[in-house]
Scaffold this motif. Structure first.
Motif, PDB file in Angstrom:
ATOM      1  N   LEU A 101      10.361   3.309  -2.700  1.00 27.70           N
ATOM      2  CA  LEU A 101      10.565   1.879  -2.904  1.00 27.70           C
ATOM      3  C   LEU A 101      11.898   1.080  -2.300  1.00 27.70           C
ATOM      4  O   LEU A 101      12.929   1.019  -3.184  1.00 27.70           O
ATOM      5  CB  LEU A 101       9.641   1.653  -3.378  1.00 27.70           C
ATOM      6  CG  LEU A 101       7.600   1.359  -3.749  1.00 27.70           C
ATOM      7  CD1 LEU A 101       6.928   0.939  -5.363  1.00 27.70           C
ATOM      8  CD2 LEU A 101       7.225   0.898  -2.774  1.00 27.70           C
TER       9      LEU A 101
ATOM     10  N   TYR B 210       9.417  -4.874  -1.451  1.00 26.90           N
ATOM     11  CA  TYR B 210       9.809  -3.123  -0.647  1.00 26.90           C
ATOM     12  C   TYR B 210       9.181  -2.947   0.512  1.00 26.90           C
ATOM     13  O   TYR B 210       8.211  -3.340   1.400  1.00 26.90           O
ATOM     14  CB  TYR B 210       8.924  -2.776  -1.664  1.00 26.90           C
ATOM     15  CG  TYR B 210       9.865  -3.358  -3.284  1.00 26.90           C
ATOM     16  CD1 TYR B 210      11.314  -1.808  -3.670  1.00 26.90           C
ATOM     17  CD2 TYR B 210       8.774  -3.603  -3.636  1.00 26.90           C
ATOM     18  CE1 TYR B 210      10.959  -2.349  -4.507  1.00 26.90           C
ATOM     19  CE2 TYR B 210       9.409  -3.952  -5.416  1.00 26.90           C
ATOM     20  CZ  TYR B 210      10.833  -2.834  -5.888  1.00 26.90           C
ATOM     21  OH  TYR B 210      11.000  -3.612  -7.063  1.00 26.90           O
TER      22      TYR B 210
ATOM     23  N   GLU C 288       2.601   6.953  -8.932  1.00 28.95           N
ATOM     24  CA  GLU C 288       3.285   5.745  -9.283  1.00 28.95           C
ATOM     25  C   GLU C 288       5.299   6.789  -9.440  1.00 28.95           C
ATOM     26  O   GLU C 288       6.187   6.047  -8.619  1.00 28.95           O
ATOM     27  CB  GLU C 288       3.129   4.873 -10.328  1.00 28.95           C
ATOM     28  CG  GLU C 288       4.363   3.684 -11.016  1.00 28.95           C
ATOM     29  CD  GLU C 288       3.417   3.097 -11.363  1.00 28.95           C
ATOM     30  OE1 GLU C 288       3.836   2.617 -12.349  1.00 28.95           O
ATOM     31  OE2 GLU C 288       1.916   3.508 -12.059  1.00 28.95           O
TER      32      GLU C 288
ATOM     33  N   ALA D 175       4.695  -3.664  -8.808  1.00 28.08           N
ATOM     34  CA  ALA D 175       4.727  -3.156  -6.676  1.00 28.08           C
ATOM     35  C   ALA D 175       4.577  -1.674  -7.501  1.00 28.08           C
ATOM     36  O   ALA D 175       3.593  -1.275  -6.077  1.00 28.08           O
ATOM     37  CB  ALA D 175       5.886  -3.042  -6.174  1.00 28.08           C
TER      38      ALA D 175
ATOM     39  N   ALA E 246       0.971  -1.733  -8.068  1.00 30.53           N
ATOM     40  CA  ALA E 246       0.099  -2.399  -6.747  1.00 30.53           C
ATOM     41  C   ALA E 246      -0.280  -0.784  -5.828  1.00 30.53           C
ATOM     42  O   ALA E 246      -1.365  -0.159  -5.449  1.00 30.53           O
ATOM     43  CB  ALA E 246       0.369  -2.791  -6.178  1.00 30.53           C
ATOM     44  N   TYR E 247       0.831  -0.066  -6.308  1.00 31.40           N
ATOM     45  CA  TYR E 247       0.705   1.069  -4.792  1.00 31.40           C
ATOM     46  C   TYR E 247       0.160   2.003  -5.080  1.00 31.40           C
ATOM     47  O   TYR E 247      -0.527   2.842  -4.494  1.00 31.40           O
ATOM     48  CB  TYR E 247       2.053   1.542  -4.542  1.00 31.40           C
ATOM     49  CG  TYR E 247       2.272   2.523  -2.879  1.00 31.40           C
ATOM     50  CD1 TYR E 247       2.345   2.136  -2.277  1.00 31.40           C
ATOM     51  CD2 TYR E 247       2.596   4.026  -3.668  1.00 31.40           C
ATOM     52  CE1 TYR E 247       2.955   3.271  -0.976  1.00 31.40           C
ATOM     53  CE2 TYR E 247       2.480   4.977  -2.765  1.00 31.40           C
ATOM     54  CZ  TYR E 247       2.783   4.970  -1.439  1.00 31.40           C
ATOM     55  OH  TYR E 247       2.784   5.939  -0.156  1.00 31.40           O
TER      56      TYR E 247
ATOM     57  N   THR F 123       6.256   0.154   6.018  1.00 30.76           N
ATOM     58  CA  THR F 123       5.503  -0.726   5.389  1.00 30.76           C
ATOM     59  C   THR F 123       5.662  -1.161   4.624  1.00 30.76           C
ATOM     60  O   THR F 123       6.824  -1.458   3.528  1.00 30.76           O
ATOM     61  CB  THR F 123       3.331   0.038   5.509  1.00 30.76           C
ATOM     62  OG1 THR F 123       4.331   1.424   4.154  1.00 30.76           O
ATOM     63  CG2 THR F 123       3.735   0.774   6.287  1.00 30.76           C
ATOM     64  N   GLU F 124       5.126  -2.317   3.927  1.00 35.96           N
ATOM     65  CA  GLU F 124       5.545  -3.449   3.124  1.00 35.96           C
ATOM     66  C   GLU F 124       4.370  -3.741   1.463  1.00 35.96           C
ATOM     67  O   GLU F 124       3.565  -3.150   1.432  1.00 35.96           O
ATOM     68  CB  GLU F 124       4.653  -5.215   3.214  1.00 35.96           C
ATOM     69  CG  GLU F 124       5.431  -6.179   2.118  1.00 35.96           C
ATOM     70  CD  GLU F 124       5.519  -7.923   3.141  1.00 35.96           C
ATOM     71  OE1 GLU F 124       5.872  -8.178   3.187  1.00 35.96           O
ATOM     72  OE2 GLU F 124       3.992  -8.024   2.889  1.00 35.96           O
ATOM     73  N   GLU F 125       5.421  -3.674   0.265  1.00 37.92           N
ATOM     74  CA  GLU F 125       4.854  -3.532  -0.830  1.00 37.92           C
ATOM     75  C   GLU F 125       5.455  -4.848  -1.928  1.00 37.92           C
ATOM     76  O   GLU F 125       6.826  -4.492  -1.069  1.00 37.92           O
ATOM     77  CB  GLU F 125       4.582  -1.895  -1.413  1.00 37.92           C
ATOM     78  CG  GLU F 125       4.207  -2.126  -2.815  1.00 37.92           C
ATOM     79  CD  GLU F 125       2.895  -1.917  -2.498  1.00 37.92           C
ATOM     80  OE1 GLU F 125       1.451  -2.825  -3.127  1.00 37.92           O
ATOM     81  OE2 GLU F 125       2.092  -1.334  -1.837  1.00 37.92           O
TER      82      GLU F 125
ATOM     83  N   LYS G 157      -3.654   1.686  -4.857  1.00 43.72           N
ATOM     84  CA  LYS G 157      -4.260   1.814  -3.369  1.00 43.72           C
ATOM     85  C   LYS G 157      -4.286   2.677  -2.765  1.00 43.72           C
ATOM     86  O   LYS G 157      -5.522   3.140  -2.967  1.00 43.72           O
ATOM     87  CB  LYS G 157      -2.726   0.366  -2.986  1.00 43.72           C
ATOM     88  CG  LYS G 157      -3.150   0.452  -1.173  1.00 43.72           C
ATOM     89  CD  LYS G 157      -2.828   0.325  -0.042  1.00 43.72           C
ATOM     90  CE  LYS G 157      -1.255   0.403  -0.449  1.00 43.72           C
ATOM     91  NZ  LYS G 157      -0.531  -0.420   0.773  1.00 43.72           N
TER      92      LYS G 157
END
Length: 196
Positions: A133, A154, A126, A87, A90-91, A64-66, A94
């Motif tokens: 990542l 990523y 995180e 990034a 955000a990950y 998957t993309e981040e 989410k």
């Protein structure tokens, strides 16, 4: 030396000709769009090749993309650090938001106990995902005022992300001194988020 330079273009996945054409078409269109917007790749590989590898990993390797973005930074290095941090934030946000939604909609978890857990979980996700990542490629664009915008893309391995989330969950439950029944419930919610 020529062999070493040629190696990065080899794809990790053996694609059929149809799949390869699909990847090449996606990469070509995206390359044209990004180049028109003024983006340049920040590596030795051409943007087209970077995009092909990225799309192959997402479409056929289960990644998957981040993405992380920094805007209007005077230093390229600071911009990269800000994009990386964005990034990861955000990950973490989410997954923490998804968990919060599931937990509060369920109604079986006490809100006060959950809030202590939630704060720890978001911070720990995180921290745990940091090594999972994997940078696919990064791009830079110079603004008219001389500052830079940087985007880092990523790839995240779903299994590694699941393990990182479960580890963060266990640590957060201990930190928040959450009752085992609630910790088990949170574990169930994380599993549902990964469809496991």
């Amino acid at each position: 030396m020529a062999f070493c330079l040629a190696m990065p273009t080899v794809m990790a996945t053996d694609l059929t000709k149809k799949q390869q054409k699909e990847v090449e078409k996606l990469a070509k269109n995206r390359n044209k769009e990004l180049t028109k917007q003024g983006w340049k790749v920040m590596s030795t590989l051409p943007l087209q090749t970077s995009l092909e590898r990225h799309f192959t990993a997402m479409l056929f390797d289960g990644k998957t993309e981040e993405m992380g973005i920094s805007t209007r930074t005077k230093s390229k290095n600071n911009g990269r650090m800000l994009a990386q941090s964005a990034a990861m934030n955000a990950y973490a946000d989410k997954w923490a938001s998804d968990l919060k939604g599931r937990a509060l909609n369920d109604g079986s978890v006490k809100e006060k106990e959950f809030e202590n857990f939630y704060a720890a979980y978001e911070r720990l996700v995180e921290s745990e995902i940091r090594g999972d990542l994997k940078e696919s490629f990064s791009m830079i664009k110079e603004n008219p005022d001389g500052t830079f915008e940087i985007q880092i893309f990523y790839l995240v391995d779903t299994e590694a992300a699941f393990q990182a989330n479960m580890k963060a969950l266990e640590r957060a439950a201990k930190e928040a001194e959450m009752a085992q029944e609630y910790a088990d419930k949170m574990s169930q919610f994380v599993r549902e988020g990964f469809d496991k």
